[in-house]
Design an enzyme around this catalytic site. Structure first.
Site, PDB file in Angstrom:
ATOM      1  N   HIS A 156      -3.635 -13.880  15.822  1.00 20.29           N
ATOM      2  CA  HIS A 156      -3.881 -14.160  13.734  1.00 20.29           C
ATOM      3  C   HIS A 156      -4.379 -12.846  13.488  1.00 20.29           C
ATOM      4  O   HIS A 156      -4.889 -13.133  12.357  1.00 20.29           O
ATOM      5  CB  HIS A 156      -5.294 -15.096  14.315  1.00 20.29           C
ATOM      6  CG  HIS A 156      -4.827 -16.140  14.978  1.00 20.29           C
ATOM      7  ND1 HIS A 156      -4.391 -17.360  14.495  1.00 20.29           N
ATOM      8  CD2 HIS A 156      -5.875 -16.604  15.939  1.00 20.29           C
ATOM      9  CE1 HIS A 156      -4.846 -17.793  15.617  1.00 20.29           C
ATOM     10  NE2 HIS A 156      -5.548 -17.635  16.350  1.00 20.29           N
ATOM     11  N   SER A 277       6.950  10.272  -1.883  1.00 16.59           N
ATOM     12  CA  SER A 277       7.113   8.627  -2.662  1.00 16.59           C
ATOM     13  C   SER A 277       7.632   9.516  -4.125  1.00 16.59           C
ATOM     14  O   SER A 277       6.885  10.977  -4.313  1.00 16.59           O
ATOM     15  CB  SER A 277       6.142   7.746  -3.666  1.00 16.59           C
ATOM     16  OG  SER A 277       5.750   8.287  -4.937  1.00 16.59           O
ATOM     17  N   LYS A 283       1.715   9.810  -1.282  1.00  9.12           N
ATOM     18  CA  LYS A 283       1.760   8.916  -0.753  1.00  9.12           C
ATOM     19  C   LYS A 283       2.137   9.742   0.804  1.00  9.12           C
ATOM     20  O   LYS A 283       3.318  11.105   0.348  1.00  9.12           O
ATOM     21  CB  LYS A 283       2.889   8.277  -1.184  1.00  9.12           C
ATOM     22  CG  LYS A 283       2.039   7.686  -2.261  1.00  9.12           C
ATOM     23  CD  LYS A 283       2.447   5.523  -2.109  1.00  9.12           C
ATOM     24  CE  LYS A 283       2.639   4.921  -1.127  1.00  9.12           C
ATOM     25  NZ  LYS A 283       2.536   3.741  -1.065  1.00  9.12           N
ATOM     26  N   GLU A 290      10.123   0.978   8.354  1.00  9.92           N
ATOM     27  CA  GLU A 290      10.481  -0.455   7.431  1.00  9.92           C
ATOM     28  C   GLU A 290      11.660  -0.467   7.826  1.00  9.92           C
ATOM     29  O   GLU A 290      12.307  -1.586   7.680  1.00  9.92           O
ATOM     30  CB  GLU A 290       9.418   0.521   5.852  1.00  9.92           C
ATOM     31  CG  GLU A 290       8.568   0.658   5.572  1.00  9.92           C
ATOM     32  CD  GLU A 290       7.957   0.495   4.969  1.00  9.92           C
ATOM     33  OE1 GLU A 290       6.920  -0.090   3.699  1.00  9.92           O
ATOM     34  OE2 GLU A 290       8.833   1.505   4.152  1.00  9.92           O
TER      35      GLU A 290
END
Ligand code: ARG
Length: 464
Positions: A156, A277, A283, A290
């Protein structure tokens, strides 16, 4: 120039029809398989006395020439030729004249496309096996390098029990091993030649399907031509195998994304495989995992698309089936680069053992060990032990500590029967090593699992 099938037509086809009907722009991917199949077919026609030796030789040389033209970029692609099969046949006739027109004896585009596409898929089945072998080798290498490195095992997405980082890596090796087995099963099941099935019913010419099957590396010819010209199970299987494999990849990708966040900090992706970024200079984004996660959706879509195209089609060939190829090419292409880049990411990422260890010191990961201790040493029924342990967790929370940092005195306040030997049981490393049952996380089990995967890889090498 008139179309090959224009005999019964009196008007030229419309440009719109040509564009809508043509598959050439994508099925040219199959040029090698088409040439391979035509060469085998021509040799067989020669062996059976249907063509003479000069004709066969002219066809083979012409096809070799066409292969060169395609590979050097001089071949002229024209959608008026409709598909790769007719484009090559037309060029062959231009090159060698009359003999070129005889190549299609005892053959139809229906068995031709079934053959070309099947050859392509079978070759890709084996290519995926080799890419997956490299990936499993990387998990084995990581397992060897980080054997004994602790991190919180989760259910979980909550801290559950401490595990070995090697254990986590080998969980993925298990998934990708099943993927290899699926590709190999599909290869075996579909390794039969549809060539010679002609349009749907076989042919009156005295052909030898055994010969072409052997020549092309198949186990044997298929048994029923009506099925063979309209069977696309091999394509559905590779789409399913890819979809399942991408599902595995997406689960790992998700973990890599989480692990590379500040909140986890378990890994640092190599600069080579991370992105920045355009607005936030600080970043470092996990674009690659992804995209791996995103491409999985596309792979599912391709599977659903072909299942739906095939649904309810009457026997045998229907033009709907021309819609079978683009999704397969797309899934194959994306899955190939996904496997290659995933392997690079894993090989170049930094594993932050300290951060993983720190994470094991929160969340009372060894709470189950207290319950197990109460059962094993003090013969307290498990349900009662569970309850006592809950009180120990509550005390630790109150003191702002992890359960593994409670003192003996504190634990005895929870239950006076608890003895000094509890302290080593609650230690995180000992807790991990205690899970020494077959298939568990203890380092002794990891040794066995590493040996298991190494044996699997060496058997694959031997058999290939
Ligand atoms: N381009 C066609 C396809 O991809 C080849 C088979 C055409 N057969 C036919 N009978 N029209 O399916």
């Amino acid at each position: 120039m008139a179309k090959m099938w224009s005999g019964r037509f009196t008007k030229e086809s419309s440009r719109l029809l040509d564009e809508f009907n043509a598959s050439l722009l994508f099925d040219k991917t199959l040029y090698e398989q088409d040439i391979q199949g035509s060469m085998a077919h021509a040799k067989m026609l020669g062996q059976q006395g249907i063509l003479d030796t000069e004709e066969v030789n002219a066809i083979i040389e012409g096809l070799q020439q066409i292969k060169k033209e395609i590979e050097s970029g001089t071949f002229e692609w024209n959608i008026k030729d409709e598909d790769i099969h007719m484009a090559i046949e037309k060029r062959l006739t231009e090159l060698i004249g009359a003999a070129g027109k005889k190549l299609h004896t005892a053959r139809s585009r229906n068995d031709q496309v079934a053959l070309d596409f099947r050859l392509y898929v079978l070759q890709k089945d084996l290519y995926f096996v080799s890419l997956l072998e490299n990936l499993i080798q990387t998990f084995v290498d990581l397992a060897k390098k980080y054997k004994g490195v602790l991190l919180p095992g989760m259910t979980h997405l909550q801290h559950a029990q401490p595990i070995n980082f090697a254990y986590h890596m080998l969980a993925y090796a298990s998934m990708f091993k099943r993927d290899i087995e699926r590709f190999l099963d599909s290869y075996e099941r579909n390794n039969y030649s549809p060539l010679g099935c002609a349009a749907l019913a076989g042919t009156p010419h005295p052909i030898d399907r055994e010969f072409t099957a052997k020549e092309l590396g198949f186990k044997a010819p298929t048994i029923n031509c009506l099925d063979s010209v309209s069977d696309r199970d091999f394509a559905l299987e590779i789409l399913f195998n890819i979809a399942t494999m991408m599902m595995h990849i997406s689960r790992l990708a998700e973990e890599l994304i989480l692990w590379s966040s500040y909140e986890f900090g378990y890994i640092t992706l190599s600069d080579e495989y991370a992105t920045g970024s355009s607005i936030m200079p600080q970043k470092k984004n996990p674009d690659v995992p992804e995209l791996l996660r995103g491409k999985t959706g596309r792979a599912y879509g391709n599977l659903m698309a072909l299942l739906t195209v095939m649904k309810g089609l009457p026997l045998a060939y229907n033009k709907d089936m021309q819609e079978d190829k683009e999704g397969v090419f797309d899934s194959v292409h994306n899955a190939q680069i996904s496997l290659i880049i995933l392997n690079e990411i894993l090989k170049t990422m930094q594993v932050n053992q300290k951060r993983m260890y720190q994470a094991t010191k929160v969340g009372h990961l060894s709470a189950t060990d207290l319950a197990d201790y109460l059962v094993q040493k003090l013969h307290i029924p498990f349900r009662e032990a569970h309850h006592i342990t809950g009180r120990a967790v509550a005390l630790a929370e109150k003191l702002g500590k992890d359960i593994s940092d409670l003192s003996l005195e504190e634990l005895q306040k929870v239950d006076p029967r608890i003895q000094e030997d509890i302290l080593s049981c609650l230690d995180i490393k000992n807790s991990m090593e205690a899970r020494d049952s077959y298939g568990g996380t203890a380092t002794r089990q990891i040794e066995k699992q590493i040996a298991y995967f190494e044996d699997f890889l060496s058997r694959l090498k031997r058999d290939s």
